[in-house]
Design a protein around this motif. Sequence first.
Motif, PDB file in Angstrom:
ATOM      1  N   ILE A  30     -57.534  10.040  24.281  1.00 48.55           N
ATOM      2  CA  ILE A  30     -57.946  11.358  24.754  1.00 48.55           C
ATOM      3  C   ILE A  30     -56.767  11.884  25.566  1.00 48.55           C
ATOM      4  CG2 ILE A  30     -59.652  12.677  26.091  1.00 48.55           C
ATOM      5  CD1 ILE A  30     -60.929  11.113  23.756  1.00 48.55           C
ATOM      6  N   PRO A  68     -62.020   8.013  18.332  1.00 50.35           N
ATOM      7  CA  PRO A  68     -62.825   8.828  19.259  1.00 50.35           C
ATOM      8  C   PRO A  68     -62.941  10.243  18.693  1.00 50.35           C
ATOM      9  CG  PRO A  68     -60.568   8.610  20.081  1.00 50.35           C
ATOM     10  CD  PRO A  68     -60.671   7.723  18.861  1.00 50.35           C
ATOM     11  N   VAL A  92     -65.608  14.354  22.954  1.00 53.13           N
ATOM     12  CA  VAL A  92     -65.410  14.054  24.372  1.00 53.13           C
ATOM     13  C   VAL A  92     -65.923  15.219  25.212  1.00 53.13           C
ATOM     14  CG1 VAL A  92     -63.060  15.050  24.377  1.00 53.13           C
ATOM     15  CG2 VAL A  92     -63.682  13.347  26.099  1.00 53.13           C
ATOM     16  N   ILE A 131     -67.116   9.616  26.066  1.00 56.24           N
ATOM     17  CA  ILE A 131     -66.391   9.581  24.794  1.00 56.24           C
ATOM     18  C   ILE A 131     -67.256   9.014  23.679  1.00 56.24           C
ATOM     19  CG2 ILE A 131     -64.354   8.656  23.608  1.00 56.24           C
ATOM     20  CD1 ILE A 131     -63.120   8.324  26.480  1.00 56.24           C
ATOM     21  N   ASP A 169     -67.013   7.045  20.819  1.00 59.47           N
ATOM     22  CA  ASP A 169     -66.056   6.080  20.266  1.00 59.47           C
ATOM     23  C   ASP A 169     -66.623   5.631  18.922  1.00 59.47           C
ATOM     24  OD1 ASP A 169     -64.031   4.200  20.029  1.00 59.47           O
ATOM     25  OD2 ASP A 169     -64.874   2.826  21.524  1.00 59.47           O
ATOM     26  N   LEU A 216     -64.957  11.021  31.891  1.00 54.12           N
ATOM     27  CA  LEU A 216     -65.037  11.467  30.506  1.00 54.12           C
ATOM     28  C   LEU A 216     -66.161  10.690  29.833  1.00 54.12           C
ATOM     29  CD1 LEU A 216     -61.276  11.077  29.540  1.00 54.12           C
ATOM     30  CD2 LEU A 216     -62.444  13.239  29.979  1.00 54.12           C
ATOM     31  N   LEU A 222     -59.926   2.416  22.001  1.00 56.24           N
ATOM     32  CA  LEU A 222     -60.842   3.285  21.275  1.00 56.24           C
ATOM     33  C   LEU A 222     -60.620   3.083  19.781  1.00 56.24           C
ATOM     34  CD1 LEU A 222     -60.217   6.558  23.359  1.00 56.24           C
ATOM     35  CD2 LEU A 222     -62.176   4.996  23.572  1.00 56.24           C
ATOM     36  N   ALA A 249     -59.821  15.262  21.943  1.00 54.61           N
ATOM     37  CA  ALA A 249     -60.008  13.961  21.298  1.00 54.61           C
ATOM     38  C   ALA A 249     -58.940  13.857  20.217  1.00 54.61           C
ATOM     39  CB  ALA A 249     -61.414  13.856  20.706  1.00 54.61           C
TER      40      ALA A 249
END
Length: 409
Positions: A159, A188, A191, A202, A204, A200, A185, A152
Amino acid sequence: MRKSVIFSIIVAILIIIAVAVALTVVLTRRSSTIEKTTTTSTGSPGSTSIGTTTTSTTMLTTTTTLTSTTTTTTLTTTTTTTTSTITTTITSTTTTTTTTTKLMFINNTNPKWTSEGYTFAGGNGYGQNLSQLYYPRSIFIVDNDPQSIYIADTGNQRIVEWKYNASNGQVVAGGNGRGNRIDQLSDPIDVFVDQKNDSLIICDQGNRRVLRWFLQNHTDPQIIISNISCGGLTIDNNGDLYVSDYNKNEVRRWSIGDINSTIVAGGNGKGQELNQLNYPTRIFVNRDYSVYVSDAENYRVMKWIKDAEEGIIVAGGRGGGTSLDKMYMTNGVIVDHLDNVYVSDMANNRVIRWAKGSQEGSIIVGGNGSGNQSNQFISPRGLSFDQQGNLFVVDMYNSRVQKFNIDIV
Ligand SMILES: *[C@@H]1O[C@H](CO)[C@@H](O)[C@H](O)[C@H]1NC(C)=O
Ligand SMILES: *[C@@H]1O[C@H](CO)[C@@H](O)[C@H](O)[C@H]1NC(C)=O
Ligand SMILES: *[C@@H]1O[C@H](CO)[C@@H](O)[C@H](O)[C@H]1NC(C)=O
Ligand SMILES: *[C@@H]1O[C@H](CO)[C@@H](O)[C@H](O)[C@H]1NC(C)=O
Ligand SMILES: *[C@@H]1O[C@H](CO)[C@@H](O)[C@H](O)[C@H]1NC(C)=O
Ligand SMILES: *[C@@H]1O[C@H](CO)[C@@H](O)[C@H](O)[C@H]1NC(C)=O
Ligand SMILES: *[C@@H]1O[C@H](CO)[C@@H](O)[C@H](O)[C@H]1NC(C)=O
Ligand SMILES: *[C@@H]1O[C@H](CO)[C@@H](O)[C@H](O)[C@H]1NC(C)=O
Ligand SMILES: *[C@@H]1O[C@H](CO)[C@@H](O)[C@H](O)[C@H]1NC(C)=O
Protein backbone atom coordinates in the motif's frame (compact mmCIF):
# COMPACT_ATOMS: atom_id res chain seq x y z
CA MET A 1 -22.76 102.46 15.75
CA ARG A 2 -25.59 100.70 13.94
CA LYS A 3 -23.55 100.66 10.76
CA SER A 4 -20.57 99.03 12.50
CA VAL A 5 -22.82 96.46 14.17
CA ILE A 6 -24.39 95.58 10.82
CA PHE A 7 -20.92 95.44 9.29
CA SER A 8 -19.69 93.06 12.00
CA ILE A 9 -22.69 90.81 11.47
CA ILE A 10 -22.05 90.76 7.71
CA VAL A 11 -18.38 89.93 8.28
CA ALA A 12 -19.33 87.16 10.70
CA ILE A 13 -21.80 85.69 8.17
CA LEU A 14 -19.15 85.82 5.44
CA ILE A 15 -16.64 84.02 7.65
CA ILE A 16 -19.18 81.29 8.43
CA ILE A 17 -19.96 80.87 4.71
CA ALA A 18 -16.24 80.71 3.89
CA VAL A 19 -15.63 78.05 6.52
CA ALA A 20 -18.64 76.06 5.29
CA VAL A 21 -17.42 76.20 1.68
CA ALA A 22 -13.94 75.13 2.72
CA LEU A 23 -15.34 72.18 4.72
CA THR A 24 -17.51 71.04 1.83
CA VAL A 25 -14.51 71.03 -0.52
CA VAL A 26 -12.46 68.98 1.93
CA LEU A 27 -15.27 66.47 2.54
CA THR A 28 -16.06 66.07 -1.15
CA ARG A 29 -12.41 65.37 -1.96
CA ARG A 30 -12.19 62.87 0.84
CA SER A 31 -15.21 60.89 -0.25
CA SER A 32 -14.18 60.86 -3.89
CA THR A 33 -10.80 59.44 -2.88
CA ILE A 34 -12.53 56.68 -0.97
CA GLU A 35 -14.81 55.89 -3.90
CA LYS A 36 -11.83 55.66 -6.19
CA THR A 37 -9.88 53.18 -4.07
CA THR A 38 -13.01 51.22 -3.34
CA THR A 39 -13.63 50.81 -7.06
CA THR A 40 -10.12 49.44 -7.45
CA SER A 41 -10.71 46.86 -4.77
CA THR A 42 -13.98 45.74 -6.37
CA GLY A 43 -11.90 44.41 -9.25
CA SER A 44 -9.99 42.15 -6.91
CA PRO A 45 -12.17 40.98 -4.04
CA GLY A 46 -10.31 40.40 -0.86
CA SER A 47 -7.51 42.87 -1.59
CA THR A 48 -6.62 45.30 1.13
CA SER A 49 -6.24 48.45 -0.95
CA ILE A 50 -9.21 50.11 0.76
CA GLY A 51 -6.93 50.45 3.73
CA THR A 52 -4.89 53.22 2.12
CA THR A 53 -7.63 55.74 2.89
CA THR A 54 -9.27 54.84 6.17
CA THR A 55 -7.83 52.86 9.02
CA SER A 56 -11.14 51.46 10.22
CA THR A 57 -11.88 50.02 6.80
CA THR A 58 -8.45 48.42 6.64
CA MET A 59 -9.01 46.57 9.86
CA LEU A 60 -12.35 45.27 8.75
CA THR A 61 -11.15 44.25 5.33
CA THR A 62 -8.06 42.41 6.38
CA THR A 63 -9.61 40.52 9.23
CA THR A 64 -13.15 39.64 8.24
CA THR A 65 -13.70 39.99 4.50
CA LEU A 66 -14.30 36.30 3.91
CA THR A 67 -16.22 35.46 7.00
CA SER A 68 -19.10 37.63 8.10
CA THR A 69 -21.96 39.79 7.01
CA THR A 70 -21.59 41.77 10.23
CA THR A 71 -18.79 43.58 8.42
CA THR A 72 -21.33 45.18 6.13
CA THR A 73 -23.35 46.56 9.02
CA THR A 74 -20.32 48.07 10.70
CA LEU A 75 -19.23 49.70 7.48
CA THR A 76 -22.64 51.29 7.00
CA THR A 77 -22.22 53.26 10.17
CA THR A 78 -18.62 54.21 9.45
CA THR A 79 -18.65 55.78 6.01
CA THR A 80 -22.05 56.27 4.48
CA THR A 81 -20.78 57.41 1.08
CA THR A 82 -19.01 54.15 0.29
CA THR A 83 -21.31 51.60 1.86
CA SER A 84 -22.94 50.30 -1.30
CA THR A 85 -19.69 49.77 -3.19
CA ILE A 86 -18.03 48.02 -0.30
CA THR A 87 -21.05 45.83 0.28
CA THR A 88 -20.88 44.62 -3.32
CA THR A 89 -17.22 43.76 -2.93
CA ILE A 90 -17.83 41.66 0.14
CA THR A 91 -20.81 39.85 -1.33
CA SER A 92 -18.92 38.81 -4.45
CA THR A 93 -16.00 37.64 -2.37
CA THR A 94 -18.28 35.47 -0.27
CA THR A 95 -19.84 33.91 -3.38
CA THR A 96 -16.42 33.02 -4.79
CA THR A 97 -15.53 31.26 -1.58
CA THR A 98 -18.71 29.22 -1.57
CA THR A 99 -18.30 27.90 -5.11
CA THR A 100 -14.96 26.32 -4.28
CA THR A 101 -16.41 24.15 -1.51
CA LYS A 102 -18.05 20.74 -1.82
CA LEU A 103 -21.49 22.32 -1.34
CA MET A 104 -21.46 23.38 -4.98
CA PHE A 105 -20.99 19.79 -5.98
CA ILE A 106 -23.67 18.51 -3.66
CA ASN A 107 -26.27 20.93 -4.96
CA ASN A 108 -25.41 20.70 -8.60
CA THR A 109 -27.69 18.07 -10.15
CA ASN A 110 -25.56 17.70 -13.26
CA PRO A 111 -21.89 18.12 -12.40
CA LYS A 112 -19.32 17.59 -15.15
CA TRP A 113 -15.69 16.57 -15.15
CA THR A 114 -12.92 17.34 -17.60
CA SER A 115 -12.63 14.57 -20.20
CA GLU A 116 -8.83 14.62 -20.08
CA GLY A 117 -7.39 13.05 -16.95
CA TYR A 118 -4.23 14.18 -15.23
CA THR A 119 -1.95 11.39 -14.07
CA PHE A 120 -1.93 11.83 -10.32
CA ALA A 121 0.16 8.76 -9.47
CA GLY A 122 2.19 6.24 -11.45
CA GLY A 123 1.98 6.38 -15.22
CA ASN A 124 5.63 5.45 -15.55
CA GLY A 125 5.04 1.96 -16.81
CA TYR A 126 4.52 -0.91 -14.40
CA GLY A 127 7.31 -1.78 -11.99
CA GLN A 128 8.40 -1.56 -8.41
CA ASN A 129 10.13 1.81 -8.33
CA LEU A 130 8.49 4.25 -5.97
CA SER A 131 7.54 6.35 -9.01
CA GLN A 132 5.69 3.35 -10.37
CA LEU A 133 2.62 1.30 -9.62
CA TYR A 134 2.00 -2.27 -10.69
CA TYR A 135 -1.61 -3.00 -11.63
CA PRO A 136 -3.17 -0.97 -8.79
CA ARG A 137 -6.77 -1.70 -7.85
CA SER A 138 -8.03 0.79 -5.33
CA ILE A 139 -7.67 4.26 -3.86
CA PHE A 140 -8.72 5.89 -0.60
CA ILE A 141 -8.72 9.62 0.13
CA VAL A 142 -8.85 10.73 3.75
CA ASP A 143 -11.65 13.25 4.40
CA ASN A 144 -10.40 16.69 5.32
CA ASP A 145 -6.86 15.80 4.29
CA PRO A 146 -6.30 15.85 0.54
CA GLN A 147 -2.62 15.22 1.19
CA SER A 148 -3.30 11.68 2.32
CA ILE A 149 -4.15 9.46 -0.61
CA TYR A 150 -3.64 5.73 -0.27
CA ILE A 151 -3.35 3.34 -3.18
CA ALA A 152 -3.59 -0.46 -3.14
CA ASP A 153 -0.56 -1.14 -5.34
CA THR A 154 -1.68 -4.71 -5.83
CA GLY A 155 1.03 -6.13 -8.08
CA ASN A 156 3.76 -4.70 -5.85
CA GLN A 157 2.19 -6.33 -2.76
CA ARG A 158 2.11 -3.00 -0.97
CA ILE A 159 0.00 0.00 0.00
CA VAL A 160 1.50 3.36 -0.92
CA GLU A 161 0.69 6.86 0.22
CA TRP A 162 0.93 9.41 -2.57
CA LYS A 163 0.84 13.11 -1.76
CA TYR A 164 -0.42 15.80 -4.10
CA ASN A 165 2.02 16.64 -6.89
CA ALA A 166 4.56 14.11 -5.63
CA SER A 167 6.59 12.16 -8.15
CA ASN A 168 6.94 9.21 -5.78
CA GLY A 169 4.79 7.21 -3.44
CA GLN A 170 5.81 6.05 0.01
CA VAL A 171 5.28 2.48 1.23
CA VAL A 172 2.96 2.41 4.27
CA ALA A 173 2.14 -1.33 4.38
CA GLY A 174 3.60 -4.47 2.87
CA GLY A 175 6.34 -4.06 0.31
CA ASN A 176 8.06 -7.17 1.64
CA GLY A 177 7.29 -9.38 -1.33
CA ARG A 178 4.28 -11.62 -1.79
CA GLY A 179 3.73 -13.99 1.10
CA ASN A 180 1.60 -14.89 4.09
CA ARG A 181 3.82 -13.66 6.92
CA ILE A 182 2.13 -11.03 9.06
CA ASP A 183 4.26 -8.30 7.46
CA GLN A 184 3.53 -9.47 3.93
CA LEU A 185 0.60 -9.10 1.59
CA SER A 186 -0.67 -11.20 -1.29
CA ASP A 187 -2.63 -9.19 -3.86
CA PRO A 188 -4.03 -6.45 -1.61
CA ILE A 189 -7.00 -5.27 -3.64
CA ASP A 190 -8.74 -2.75 -1.39
CA VAL A 191 -7.81 -0.39 1.42
CA PHE A 192 -9.29 2.29 3.60
CA VAL A 193 -8.15 4.37 6.54
CA ASP A 194 -9.80 3.93 9.92
CA GLN A 195 -9.19 7.47 11.14
CA LYS A 196 -10.51 6.80 14.63
CA ASN A 197 -7.82 4.19 15.09
CA ASP A 198 -5.13 5.66 12.82
CA SER A 199 -4.80 2.47 10.86
CA LEU A 200 -5.24 0.99 7.42
CA ILE A 201 -7.73 -1.81 6.86
CA ILE A 202 -6.53 -3.98 4.01
CA CYS A 203 -8.29 -6.57 1.93
CA ASP A 204 -5.40 -9.06 1.60
CA GLN A 205 -7.15 -11.13 -1.03
CA GLY A 206 -4.55 -13.83 -1.76
CA ASN A 207 -4.18 -14.58 1.95
CA ARG A 208 -7.98 -14.70 2.40
CA ARG A 209 -7.79 -12.24 5.29
CA VAL A 210 -8.49 -8.67 6.34
CA LEU A 211 -5.66 -6.88 8.13
CA ARG A 212 -5.38 -3.83 10.35
CA TRP A 213 -2.07 -2.06 9.81
CA PHE A 214 -1.30 0.79 12.20
CA LEU A 215 -0.02 3.90 10.47
CA GLN A 216 2.15 5.08 13.34
CA ASN A 217 4.42 2.11 13.91
CA HIS A 218 3.84 -0.10 10.82
CA THR A 219 5.20 -3.00 12.85
CA ASP A 220 2.27 -4.68 14.41
CA PRO A 221 -0.35 -5.69 11.81
CA GLN A 222 -3.33 -7.67 13.08
CA ILE A 223 -5.59 -10.14 11.33
CA ILE A 224 -9.14 -8.90 11.85
CA ILE A 225 -11.00 -11.45 9.71
CA SER A 226 -9.66 -14.71 8.31
CA ASN A 227 -10.92 -17.26 5.83
CA ILE A 228 -12.76 -14.76 3.63
CA SER A 229 -12.78 -14.24 -0.15
CA CYS A 230 -12.59 -10.50 0.22
CA GLY A 231 -13.75 -8.58 -2.85
CA GLY A 232 -13.99 -5.14 -1.26
CA LEU A 233 -14.37 -3.42 2.08
CA THR A 234 -15.46 -0.20 3.67
CA ILE A 235 -16.41 1.35 6.98
CA ASP A 236 -19.45 3.38 8.04
CA ASN A 237 -19.46 6.48 10.21
CA ASN A 238 -19.86 4.37 13.37
CA GLY A 239 -16.66 2.52 12.56
CA ASP A 240 -18.48 -0.70 11.64
CA LEU A 241 -16.69 -2.74 9.01
CA TYR A 242 -18.33 -4.12 5.83
CA VAL A 243 -16.67 -6.79 3.69
CA SER A 244 -17.90 -8.53 0.54
CA ASP A 245 -17.21 -12.22 -0.05
CA TYR A 246 -17.22 -13.20 -3.71
CA ASN A 247 -17.32 -16.94 -2.95
CA LYS A 248 -20.24 -16.83 -0.56
CA ASN A 249 -21.91 -14.07 -2.61
CA GLU A 250 -22.68 -11.95 0.42
CA VAL A 251 -21.68 -8.78 2.24
CA ARG A 252 -21.29 -8.83 6.01
CA ARG A 253 -21.04 -6.15 8.68
CA TRP A 254 -18.79 -6.45 11.72
CA SER A 255 -19.79 -4.08 14.48
CA ILE A 256 -17.16 -2.78 16.84
CA GLY A 257 -16.79 -5.02 19.85
CA ASP A 258 -18.95 -7.81 18.39
CA ILE A 259 -17.29 -11.00 17.22
CA ASN A 260 -20.38 -12.02 15.28
CA SER A 261 -21.15 -10.54 11.90
CA THR A 262 -24.44 -9.88 10.13
CA ILE A 263 -25.30 -10.39 6.47
CA VAL A 264 -26.30 -7.02 4.98
CA ALA A 265 -26.56 -8.02 1.29
CA GLY A 266 -26.95 -11.33 -0.55
CA GLY A 267 -26.40 -14.53 1.40
CA ASN A 268 -28.90 -16.48 -0.71
CA GLY A 269 -26.46 -18.23 -3.00
CA LYS A 270 -25.13 -17.21 -6.37
CA GLY A 271 -27.77 -15.91 -8.78
CA GLN A 272 -29.50 -12.94 -10.28
CA GLU A 273 -32.63 -12.70 -8.13
CA LEU A 274 -33.00 -9.45 -6.17
CA ASN A 275 -31.89 -11.22 -2.98
CA GLN A 276 -28.81 -12.73 -4.64
CA LEU A 277 -25.41 -11.64 -5.87
CA ASN A 278 -22.96 -13.01 -8.41
CA TYR A 279 -19.38 -12.13 -7.56
CA PRO A 280 -19.74 -9.03 -5.36
CA THR A 281 -16.68 -6.78 -5.35
CA ARG A 282 -16.60 -3.12 -4.27
CA ILE A 283 -19.01 -1.76 -1.71
CA PHE A 284 -20.11 1.68 -0.56
CA VAL A 285 -22.13 2.55 2.54
CA ASN A 286 -24.05 5.82 2.74
CA ARG A 287 -25.11 7.89 5.74
CA ASP A 288 -28.35 5.86 6.11
CA TYR A 289 -26.32 2.63 6.26
CA SER A 290 -27.61 1.50 2.87
CA VAL A 291 -25.06 -0.78 1.24
CA TYR A 292 -24.28 -0.43 -2.47
CA VAL A 293 -22.67 -3.53 -3.96
CA SER A 294 -20.88 -3.83 -7.26
CA ASP A 295 -22.43 -7.12 -8.38
CA ALA A 296 -19.80 -7.79 -11.04
CA GLU A 297 -21.05 -10.82 -12.93
CA ASN A 298 -24.65 -9.65 -12.86
CA TYR A 299 -23.38 -6.46 -14.55
CA ARG A 300 -25.23 -4.35 -12.02
CA VAL A 301 -25.05 -2.38 -8.77
CA MET A 302 -27.46 -3.34 -5.99
CA LYS A 303 -28.60 -1.12 -3.13
CA TRP A 304 -29.56 -2.90 0.08
CA ILE A 305 -31.35 -0.57 2.46
CA LYS A 306 -30.55 -1.34 6.10
CA ASP A 307 -32.35 -4.51 7.28
CA ALA A 308 -33.89 -5.17 3.83
CA GLU A 309 -34.59 -8.72 2.65
CA GLU A 310 -33.60 -7.96 -0.93
CA GLY A 311 -31.79 -5.35 -2.95
CA ILE A 312 -32.83 -2.73 -5.49
CA ILE A 313 -31.09 -2.50 -8.86
CA VAL A 314 -29.64 1.02 -9.07
CA ALA A 315 -27.39 0.53 -12.13
CA GLY A 316 -27.35 -1.95 -15.01
CA GLY A 317 -28.91 -5.37 -14.53
CA ARG A 318 -29.72 -5.88 -18.22
CA GLY A 319 -26.83 -8.18 -19.05
CA GLY A 320 -23.45 -7.23 -20.43
CA GLY A 321 -23.13 -4.83 -23.35
CA THR A 322 -21.84 -1.52 -24.62
CA SER A 323 -25.09 0.48 -24.87
CA LEU A 324 -25.76 3.06 -22.14
CA ASP A 325 -28.30 0.86 -20.35
CA LYS A 326 -25.68 -1.88 -19.94
CA MET A 327 -22.28 -2.40 -18.39
CA TYR A 328 -19.61 -5.03 -18.81
CA MET A 329 -18.21 -6.21 -15.44
CA THR A 330 -18.62 -3.63 -12.72
CA ASN A 331 -15.97 -2.63 -10.24
CA GLY A 332 -15.47 0.60 -8.26
CA VAL A 333 -18.70 2.14 -6.94
CA ILE A 334 -19.24 5.46 -5.19
CA VAL A 335 -22.40 7.44 -4.50
CA ASP A 336 -22.82 11.20 -4.21
CA HIS A 337 -25.13 13.19 -1.93
CA LEU A 338 -27.91 13.15 -4.52
CA ASP A 339 -27.79 9.33 -4.68
CA ASN A 340 -26.22 9.29 -8.14
CA VAL A 341 -24.22 6.09 -8.50
CA TYR A 342 -20.82 6.16 -10.23
CA VAL A 343 -19.52 2.82 -11.50
CA SER A 344 -16.34 1.62 -13.15
CA ASP A 345 -17.64 -0.22 -16.20
CA MET A 346 -14.46 -2.26 -16.45
CA ALA A 347 -14.57 -3.99 -19.80
CA ASN A 348 -16.10 -0.93 -21.51
CA ASN A 349 -13.23 1.22 -20.18
CA ARG A 350 -15.50 3.94 -18.90
CA VAL A 351 -17.00 5.40 -15.74
CA ILE A 352 -20.78 5.66 -15.83
CA ARG A 353 -23.15 7.71 -13.68
CA TRP A 354 -26.63 6.38 -12.99
CA ALA A 355 -28.96 9.05 -11.71
CA LYS A 356 -31.51 7.94 -9.14
CA GLY A 357 -34.32 6.01 -10.85
CA SER A 358 -32.86 6.24 -14.37
CA GLN A 359 -33.02 3.43 -16.92
CA GLU A 360 -29.62 4.18 -18.42
CA GLY A 361 -26.33 5.70 -17.42
CA SER A 362 -24.28 8.52 -18.84
CA ILE A 363 -20.56 8.42 -19.53
CA ILE A 364 -18.63 10.56 -17.07
CA VAL A 365 -15.08 9.85 -18.24
CA GLY A 366 -13.49 7.38 -20.67
CA GLY A 367 -15.57 5.54 -23.24
CA ASN A 368 -12.93 6.09 -25.91
CA GLY A 369 -11.73 2.53 -26.18
CA SER A 370 -8.87 0.81 -24.43
CA GLY A 371 -5.62 2.80 -24.41
CA ASN A 372 -3.24 5.04 -22.52
CA GLN A 373 -4.37 8.47 -23.74
CA SER A 374 -5.60 10.93 -21.13
CA ASN A 375 -9.26 10.22 -22.02
CA GLN A 376 -8.80 6.43 -22.01
CA PHE A 377 -8.42 3.58 -19.54
CA ILE A 378 -7.43 -0.05 -19.59
CA SER A 379 -9.74 -1.63 -17.03
CA PRO A 380 -10.78 1.16 -14.63
CA ARG A 381 -11.18 -0.03 -11.01
CA GLY A 382 -11.41 1.90 -7.74
CA LEU A 383 -13.07 5.34 -7.68
CA SER A 384 -12.99 8.20 -5.23
CA PHE A 385 -13.98 11.84 -4.92
CA ASP A 386 -11.88 14.33 -3.04
CA GLN A 387 -13.51 17.06 -0.96
CA GLN A 388 -13.90 19.36 -3.97
CA GLY A 389 -15.65 16.66 -6.02
CA ASN A 390 -12.69 15.91 -8.29
CA LEU A 391 -12.86 12.31 -9.48
CA PHE A 392 -9.98 9.85 -9.09
CA VAL A 393 -9.99 6.67 -11.18
CA VAL A 394 -7.59 3.77 -10.72
CA ASP A 395 -6.54 2.83 -14.26
CA MET A 396 -5.31 -0.68 -13.55
CA TYR A 397 -3.48 -1.89 -16.63
CA ASN A 398 -1.98 1.53 -17.31
CA SER A 399 -0.60 1.33 -13.75
CA ARG A 400 -1.70 4.86 -12.98
CA VAL A 401 -4.29 6.86 -11.06
CA GLN A 402 -6.07 9.51 -13.15
CA LYS A 403 -7.57 12.67 -11.68
CA PHE A 404 -10.47 14.39 -13.44
CA ASN A 405 -11.19 17.90 -12.24
CA ILE A 406 -14.77 18.83 -11.61
CA ASP A 407 -15.91 21.59 -13.95
CA ILE A 408 -17.53 24.25 -11.78
CA VAL A 409 -19.32 26.61 -14.15
C1 LIG B 1 -27.47 23.02 -0.74
O1 LIG B 1 -28.71 22.40 -0.46
C2 LIG B 1 -28.99 22.30 0.93
C3 LIG B 1 -30.26 21.49 1.08
O2 LIG B 1 -31.18 21.82 0.09
C4 LIG B 1 -29.07 23.71 1.53
O3 LIG B 1 -29.31 23.61 2.91
C5 LIG B 1 -27.74 24.44 1.29
O4 LIG B 1 -27.83 25.75 1.76
C6 LIG B 1 -27.42 24.44 -0.19
N1 LIG B 1 -26.10 25.01 -0.38
C7 LIG B 1 -25.82 25.90 -1.34
C8 LIG B 1 -24.41 26.38 -1.41
O5 LIG B 1 -26.66 26.29 -2.13
C1 LIG C 1 14.04 3.24 -10.96
O1 LIG C 1 14.70 4.15 -10.09
C2 LIG C 1 16.09 4.24 -10.30
C3 LIG C 1 16.67 5.13 -9.22
O2 LIG C 1 15.74 6.02 -8.73
C4 LIG C 1 16.34 4.77 -11.70
O3 LIG C 1 17.72 4.82 -11.94
C5 LIG C 1 15.69 3.85 -12.71
O4 LIG C 1 15.81 4.38 -14.01
C6 LIG C 1 14.22 3.69 -12.40
N1 LIG C 1 13.63 2.73 -13.30
C7 LIG C 1 12.52 2.98 -13.97
C8 LIG C 1 12.04 1.88 -14.84
O5 LIG C 1 11.91 4.03 -13.86
C1 LIG D 1 -0.14 21.01 -7.45
O1 LIG D 1 0.55 21.72 -8.45
C2 LIG D 1 -0.25 22.65 -9.14
C3 LIG D 1 0.54 23.21 -10.29
O2 LIG D 1 1.90 23.37 -9.95
C4 LIG D 1 -0.73 23.71 -8.16
O3 LIG D 1 -1.55 24.64 -8.82
C5 LIG D 1 -1.52 23.05 -7.05
O4 LIG D 1 -1.90 23.99 -6.09
C6 LIG D 1 -0.70 21.96 -6.38
N1 LIG D 1 -1.58 21.25 -5.45
C7 LIG D 1 -1.22 21.00 -4.19
C8 LIG D 1 -2.24 20.34 -3.33
O5 LIG D 1 -0.11 21.27 -3.76
C1 LIG E 1 -8.73 -0.06 17.38
O1 LIG E 1 -7.95 -1.23 17.21
C2 LIG E 1 -7.96 -2.09 18.34
C3 LIG E 1 -7.00 -3.22 18.06
O2 LIG E 1 -7.41 -3.97 16.96
C4 LIG E 1 -9.36 -2.59 18.58
O3 LIG E 1 -9.39 -3.40 19.74
C5 LIG E 1 -10.29 -1.41 18.79
O4 LIG E 1 -11.61 -1.87 18.87
C6 LIG E 1 -10.16 -0.47 17.62
N1 LIG E 1 -10.93 0.71 17.88
C7 LIG E 1 -11.76 1.23 16.98
C8 LIG E 1 -12.45 2.48 17.37
O5 LIG E 1 -11.92 0.71 15.89
C1 LIG F 1 1.28 0.40 17.30
O1 LIG F 1 0.35 1.47 17.45
C2 LIG F 1 -0.92 1.06 17.92
C3 LIG F 1 -1.83 2.26 17.94
O2 LIG F 1 -1.16 3.44 17.89
C4 LIG F 1 -0.78 0.43 19.30
O3 LIG F 1 -2.03 -0.03 19.72
C5 LIG F 1 0.18 -0.74 19.20
O4 LIG F 1 0.38 -1.30 20.47
C6 LIG F 1 1.52 -0.29 18.63
N1 LIG F 1 2.39 -1.45 18.45
C7 LIG F 1 3.67 -1.42 18.77
C8 LIG F 1 4.44 -2.68 18.53
O5 LIG F 1 4.20 -0.41 19.19
C1 LIG G 1 -13.19 -21.50 5.59
O1 LIG G 1 -14.50 -21.32 5.12
C2 LIG G 1 -15.00 -22.43 4.38
C3 LIG G 1 -16.38 -22.08 3.90
O2 LIG G 1 -16.37 -20.89 3.24
C4 LIG G 1 -15.02 -23.68 5.23
O3 LIG G 1 -15.42 -24.77 4.46
C5 LIG G 1 -13.63 -23.94 5.79
O4 LIG G 1 -13.69 -24.99 6.70
C6 LIG G 1 -13.11 -22.69 6.49
N1 LIG G 1 -11.73 -22.91 6.91
C7 LIG G 1 -11.31 -22.66 8.12
C8 LIG G 1 -9.87 -22.92 8.38
O5 LIG G 1 -12.05 -22.21 8.98
C1 LIG H 1 -22.48 -14.68 18.73
O1 LIG H 1 -23.24 -15.76 18.19
C2 LIG H 1 -23.31 -16.90 19.05
C3 LIG H 1 -23.99 -18.02 18.30
O2 LIG H 1 -25.02 -17.56 17.53
C4 LIG H 1 -24.04 -16.48 20.31
O3 LIG H 1 -24.12 -17.61 21.20
C5 LIG H 1 -23.30 -15.36 20.98
O4 LIG H 1 -24.01 -14.88 22.10
C6 LIG H 1 -23.10 -14.18 20.02
N1 LIG H 1 -22.22 -13.21 20.63
C7 LIG H 1 -22.52 -11.92 20.65
C8 LIG H 1 -21.50 -11.02 21.31
O5 LIG H 1 -23.52 -11.45 20.14
C1 LIG I 1 -14.38 10.34 -25.45
O1 LIG I 1 -15.62 9.85 -25.04
C2 LIG I 1 -16.54 10.86 -24.69
C3 LIG I 1 -17.78 10.18 -24.20
O2 LIG I 1 -18.24 9.24 -25.16
C4 LIG I 1 -16.82 11.76 -25.87
O3 LIG I 1 -17.66 12.81 -25.46
C5 LIG I 1 -15.52 12.31 -26.37
O4 LIG I 1 -15.75 13.08 -27.54
C6 LIG I 1 -14.56 11.22 -26.67
N1 LIG I 1 -13.29 11.79 -27.03
C7 LIG I 1 -12.64 11.42 -28.10
C8 LIG I 1 -11.33 12.09 -28.35
O5 LIG I 1 -13.07 10.57 -28.87
C1 LIG J 1 0.90 3.99 -24.89
O1 LIG J 1 0.34 3.16 -25.88
C2 LIG J 1 1.06 3.15 -27.08
C3 LIG J 1 0.27 2.35 -28.10
O2 LIG J 1 -0.16 1.13 -27.55
C4 LIG J 1 2.46 2.58 -26.83
O3 LIG J 1 3.22 2.62 -28.00
C5 LIG J 1 3.14 3.42 -25.76
O4 LIG J 1 4.39 2.85 -25.43
C6 LIG J 1 2.29 3.52 -24.53
N1 LIG J 1 2.88 4.44 -23.58
C7 LIG J 1 3.09 4.12 -22.30
C8 LIG J 1 3.69 5.18 -21.43
O5 LIG J 1 2.78 3.03 -21.84
